[in-house]
Design an enzyme around this catalytic site. Structure first.
Site, PDB file in Angstrom:
ATOM      1  N   CYS A 105       0.836  -1.210   0.000  1.00 63.30           N
ATOM      2  CA  CYS A 105       0.000   0.000   0.000  1.00 63.30           C
ATOM      3  C   CYS A 105       0.868   1.256   0.000  1.00 63.30           C
ATOM      4  O   CYS A 105       1.981   1.238   0.513  1.00 63.30           O
ATOM      5  CB  CYS A 105      -0.875   0.059   1.245  1.00 63.30           C
ATOM      6  SG  CYS A 105      -1.759  -1.426   1.626  1.00 63.30           S
ATOM      7  N   ASP A 106       0.296   2.307  -0.542  1.00 60.59           N
ATOM      8  CA  ASP A 106       0.943   3.614  -0.427  1.00 60.59           C
ATOM      9  C   ASP A 106      -0.135   4.686  -0.514  1.00 60.59           C
ATOM     10  O   ASP A 106      -1.020   4.609  -1.369  1.00 60.59           O
ATOM     11  CB  ASP A 106       1.982   3.839  -1.523  1.00 60.59           C
ATOM     12  CG  ASP A 106       2.868   5.025  -1.195  1.00 60.59           C
ATOM     13  OD1 ASP A 106       3.808   4.855  -0.401  1.00 60.59           O
ATOM     14  OD2 ASP A 106       2.594   6.132  -1.705  1.00 60.59           O
TER      15      ASP A 106
END
Length: 195
Positions: free
Chosen positions: A76-77
């Site tokens: 995730c980012d």
């Protein structure tokens, strides 16, 4: 099959050090490992702000999935982008946090979270977008909020799930996306890939 039962059959890895993501991930998966991806966050210059979180989540997911090939890996980012298109990462120091909060004050910004899921050597990526409106902030409100220390490890220098909620006028989209993990959309993606 419900998502929690489905995921019990897999070795699930969250490739993120974020305590907030870990907490949200528990809503989907009762048992998973946290192995943060340490693969750098360099981004090609030609990439648009909206494409950055998907690109970075893919890099993190791929980095971990190459080592744990049989696992379901989730990278995730989250990126905060001002109305003027400036990407706001985590503040370098308190002055940087104040600068970011002044940029967001009284305006709308977007929070994009890229999520990549790896299973059996195949990676799928999606990006969820939420619009956030900040109320007009006084210098005193900004100083007081930064003094809490809460902004220092968060993209855009605020945490909507903490005292930062007092800065927000309204949102349009997924609240949990702003925290760092679009839980419902991730659950649907996992169902689609594993069921």
């Amino acid at each position: 099959m419900n998502i929690k039962n489905l995921l019990m059959e897999y070795d699930v890895i969250l490739a993120s050090a974020s305590p907030r993501r870990k907490e949200l991930m528990q809503l989907i998966c009762p048992s998973f490992r946290v192995i943060p991806a340490d693969c750098g966050e360099a981004v090609p210059e030609a990439l648009s702000a909206r494409d950055v979180p998907g690109y970075l989540s893919y890099q993190k997911c791929e980095c971990i999935s190459q080592v744990y090939q049989k696992a379901v890996v989730i990278g995730c980012d989250t990126v905060v982008t001002t109305a003027d298109g400036e990407i706001l990462g985590k503040p370098k120091d308190e002055e940087d946090a104040k600068r970011m909060l002044r940029l967001l004050s009284g305006r709308v910004h977007t929070v994009d979270t890229g999520v990549s899921v790896s299973h059996n050597g195949h990676i799928e990526t999606f990006t969820e977008t939420t619009k956030v409106w900040f109320k007009e902030l006084t210098d005193e409100e900004i100083d007081d909020y930064v003094a809490t220390g809460e902004p220092m490890d968060k993209a855009g220098a605020y945490g909507i799930q903490g005292e930062g909620t007092l800065l927000v006028e309204k949102i349009e989209g997924d609240f949990f996306n702003v925290v760092g993990l679009p839980v419902s959309k991730l659950a649907a993606k996992l169902h689609e890939m594993l069921d």
